[in-house]
Design a protein around this motif. Structure first.
Motif, mmCIF file in Angstrom:
data_model
loop_
_atom_site.group_PDB
_atom_site.id
_atom_site.type_symbol
_atom_site.label_atom_id
_atom_site.label_comp_id
_atom_site.label_asym_id
_atom_site.label_seq_id
_atom_site.Cartn_x
_atom_site.Cartn_y
_atom_site.Cartn_z
ATOM 1 N N LEU A 49 -8.434 -0.090 -12.117
ATOM 2 C CA LEU A 49 -9.637 0.584 -11.635
ATOM 3 C C LEU A 49 -10.363 -0.255 -10.584
ATOM 4 N N ARG A 50 -10.385 -1.560 -10.769
ATOM 5 C CA ARG A 50 -11.019 -2.437 -9.786
ATOM 6 C C ARG A 50 -10.303 -2.347 -8.437
ATOM 7 N N ARG A 51 -8.966 -2.321 -8.474
ATOM 8 C CA ARG A 51 -8.203 -2.173 -7.225
ATOM 9 C C ARG A 51 -8.498 -0.826 -6.572
ATOM 10 N N ALA A 52 -8.592 0.215 -7.389
ATOM 11 C CA ALA A 52 -8.891 1.549 -6.859
ATOM 12 C C ALA A 52 -10.293 1.586 -6.248
ATOM 13 N N LEU A 53 -11.239 0.942 -6.888
ATOM 14 C CA LEU A 53 -12.597 0.877 -6.332
ATOM 15 C C LEU A 53 -12.622 0.095 -5.025
ATOM 16 N N ASP A 54 -11.851 -0.980 -4.976
ATOM 17 C CA ASP A 54 -11.771 -1.765 -3.739
ATOM 18 C C ASP A 54 -11.148 -0.941 -2.611
ATOM 19 N N LEU A 55 -10.087 -0.197 -2.912
ATOM 20 C CA LEU A 55 -9.466 0.674 -1.911
ATOM 21 C C LEU A 55 -10.446 1.749 -1.440
ATOM 22 N N ARG A 56 -11.141 2.318 -2.382
ATOM 23 C CA ARG A 56 -12.127 3.358 -2.070
ATOM 24 C C ARG A 56 -13.203 2.812 -1.138
ATOM 25 N N ALA A 57 -13.688 1.624 -1.430
ATOM 26 C CA ALA A 57 -14.702 1.000 -0.576
ATOM 27 C C ALA A 57 -14.141 0.715 0.810
ATOM 28 N N ALA A 58 -12.917 0.227 0.876
ATOM 29 C CA ALA A 58 -12.297 -0.072 2.170
ATOM 30 C C ALA A 58 -12.168 1.206 3.003
ATOM 31 N N LEU A 59 -11.770 2.294 2.375
ATOM 32 C CA LEU A 59 -11.637 3.561 3.094
ATOM 33 C C LEU A 59 -12.995 4.050 3.594
ATOM 34 N N LYS A 60 -14.027 3.891 2.782
ATOM 35 C CA LYS A 60 -15.371 4.289 3.208
ATOM 36 C C LYS A 60 -15.883 3.431 4.357
ATOM 37 N N LEU A 61 -15.405 2.202 4.419
ATOM 38 C CA LEU A 61 -15.788 1.311 5.520
ATOM 39 C C LEU A 61 -14.980 1.571 6.785
ATOM 40 N N GLY A 62 -14.009 2.460 6.686
ATOM 41 C CA GLY A 62 -13.239 2.832 7.858
ATOM 42 C C GLY A 62 -11.885 2.165 7.985
ATOM 43 N N LYS A 64 -8.147 1.914 7.828
ATOM 44 C CA LYS A 64 -7.131 2.969 7.910
ATOM 45 C C LYS A 64 -5.936 2.604 7.034
ATOM 46 N N LEU A 65 -5.640 3.473 6.088
ATOM 47 C CA LEU A 65 -4.474 3.328 5.212
ATOM 48 C C LEU A 65 -3.774 4.671 5.127
ATOM 49 N N SER A 66 -2.474 4.638 5.124
ATOM 50 C CA SER A 66 -1.748 5.884 4.895
ATOM 51 C C SER A 66 -1.503 6.016 3.396
ATOM 52 N N LEU A 67 -1.197 7.220 2.991
ATOM 53 C CA LEU A 67 -0.925 7.461 1.575
ATOM 54 C C LEU A 67 0.264 6.640 1.101
ATOM 55 N N ASP A 68 1.203 6.359 1.996
ATOM 56 C CA ASP A 68 2.371 5.542 1.656
ATOM 57 C C ASP A 68 1.990 4.107 1.296
ATOM 58 N N GLU A 69 0.815 3.664 1.742
ATOM 59 C CA GLU A 69 0.384 2.291 1.491
ATOM 60 C C GLU A 69 -0.402 2.140 0.187
ATOM 61 N N ILE A 70 -0.653 3.255 -0.480
ATOM 62 C CA ILE A 70 -1.415 3.229 -1.730
ATOM 63 C C ILE A 70 -0.470 3.538 -2.877
ATOM 64 N N ALA A 71 -0.423 2.657 -3.858
ATOM 65 C CA ALA A 71 0.433 2.868 -5.029
ATOM 66 C C ALA A 71 -0.014 4.124 -5.784
ATOM 67 N N ALA A 72 0.927 4.792 -6.403
ATOM 68 C CA ALA A 72 0.636 6.043 -7.106
ATOM 69 C C ALA A 72 -0.414 5.850 -8.197
ATOM 70 N N ASP A 73 -0.316 4.760 -8.958
ATOM 71 C CA ASP A 73 -1.290 4.544 -10.033
ATOM 72 C C ASP A 73 -2.688 4.272 -9.465
ATOM 73 N N GLU A 74 -2.762 3.600 -8.328
ATOM 74 C CA GLU A 74 -4.055 3.348 -7.694
ATOM 75 C C GLU A 74 -4.642 4.648 -7.147
ATOM 76 N N PHE A 75 -3.794 5.496 -6.579
ATOM 77 C CA PHE A 75 -4.262 6.784 -6.076
ATOM 78 C C PHE A 75 -4.775 7.645 -7.223
ATOM 79 N N HIS A 76 -4.039 7.683 -8.315
ATOM 80 C CA HIS A 76 -4.477 8.447 -9.494
ATOM 81 C C HIS A 76 -5.806 7.904 -10.015
ATOM 82 N N ALA A 77 -5.959 6.589 -10.034
ATOM 83 C CA ALA A 77 -7.214 5.982 -10.475
ATOM 84 C C ALA A 77 -8.361 6.360 -9.541
ATOM 85 N N MET A 78 -8.088 6.405 -8.238
ATOM 86 C CA MET A 78 -9.120 6.807 -7.274
ATOM 87 C C MET A 78 -9.559 8.249 -7.527
#
Length: 97
Positions: A49-62, A64-78
């Motif tokens: 969940l912490r990794r998912a929150l960090d990814l979420r914050a990074a995306l909100k800050l602009g 750029k990540l493709s869906l291929d760069e996000i692990a499935a479990d992290e995406f599900h957590a997001m």
């Protein structure tokens, strides 16, 4: 995982040391639900969940990540975080509205 996100958003509802007769001065009792929440946040699921929150914050800050760069479990957590946050916001609006 959903349970952990749910209670993380409602952390302030889990314990009031002033109302717990077993709580030591300025602390928590041994059976405090906040202790269990803290332990869960440090578990493998909590770290996910912490990794998912960090990814979420990074995306909100602009960042750029493709869906291929996000692990499935992290995406599900997001997704879980987004759903639970929307539910929490709705509850707050109902309470205050």
């Amino acid at each position: 995982m959903r349970y952990l996100v749910y209670w993380s958003l409602r952390r302030d509802q889990l314990c009031d040391p002033g109302l717990c007769p077993d709580a030591p001065e300025g602390g928590r009792c041994d059976h405090c639900p906040l202790n269990r929440l803290d332990a869960a946040q440090n578990s493998e699921v909590g770290q996910l969940l912490r990794r998912a929150l960090d990814l979420r914050a990074a995306l909100k800050l602009g960042v750029k990540l493709s869906l291929d760069e996000i692990a499935a479990d992290e995406f599900h957590a997001m997704l879980t975080i987004e759903e639970e946050q929307a539910r929490w916001e709705e509850e707050r609006l109902k309470r205050n509205g």
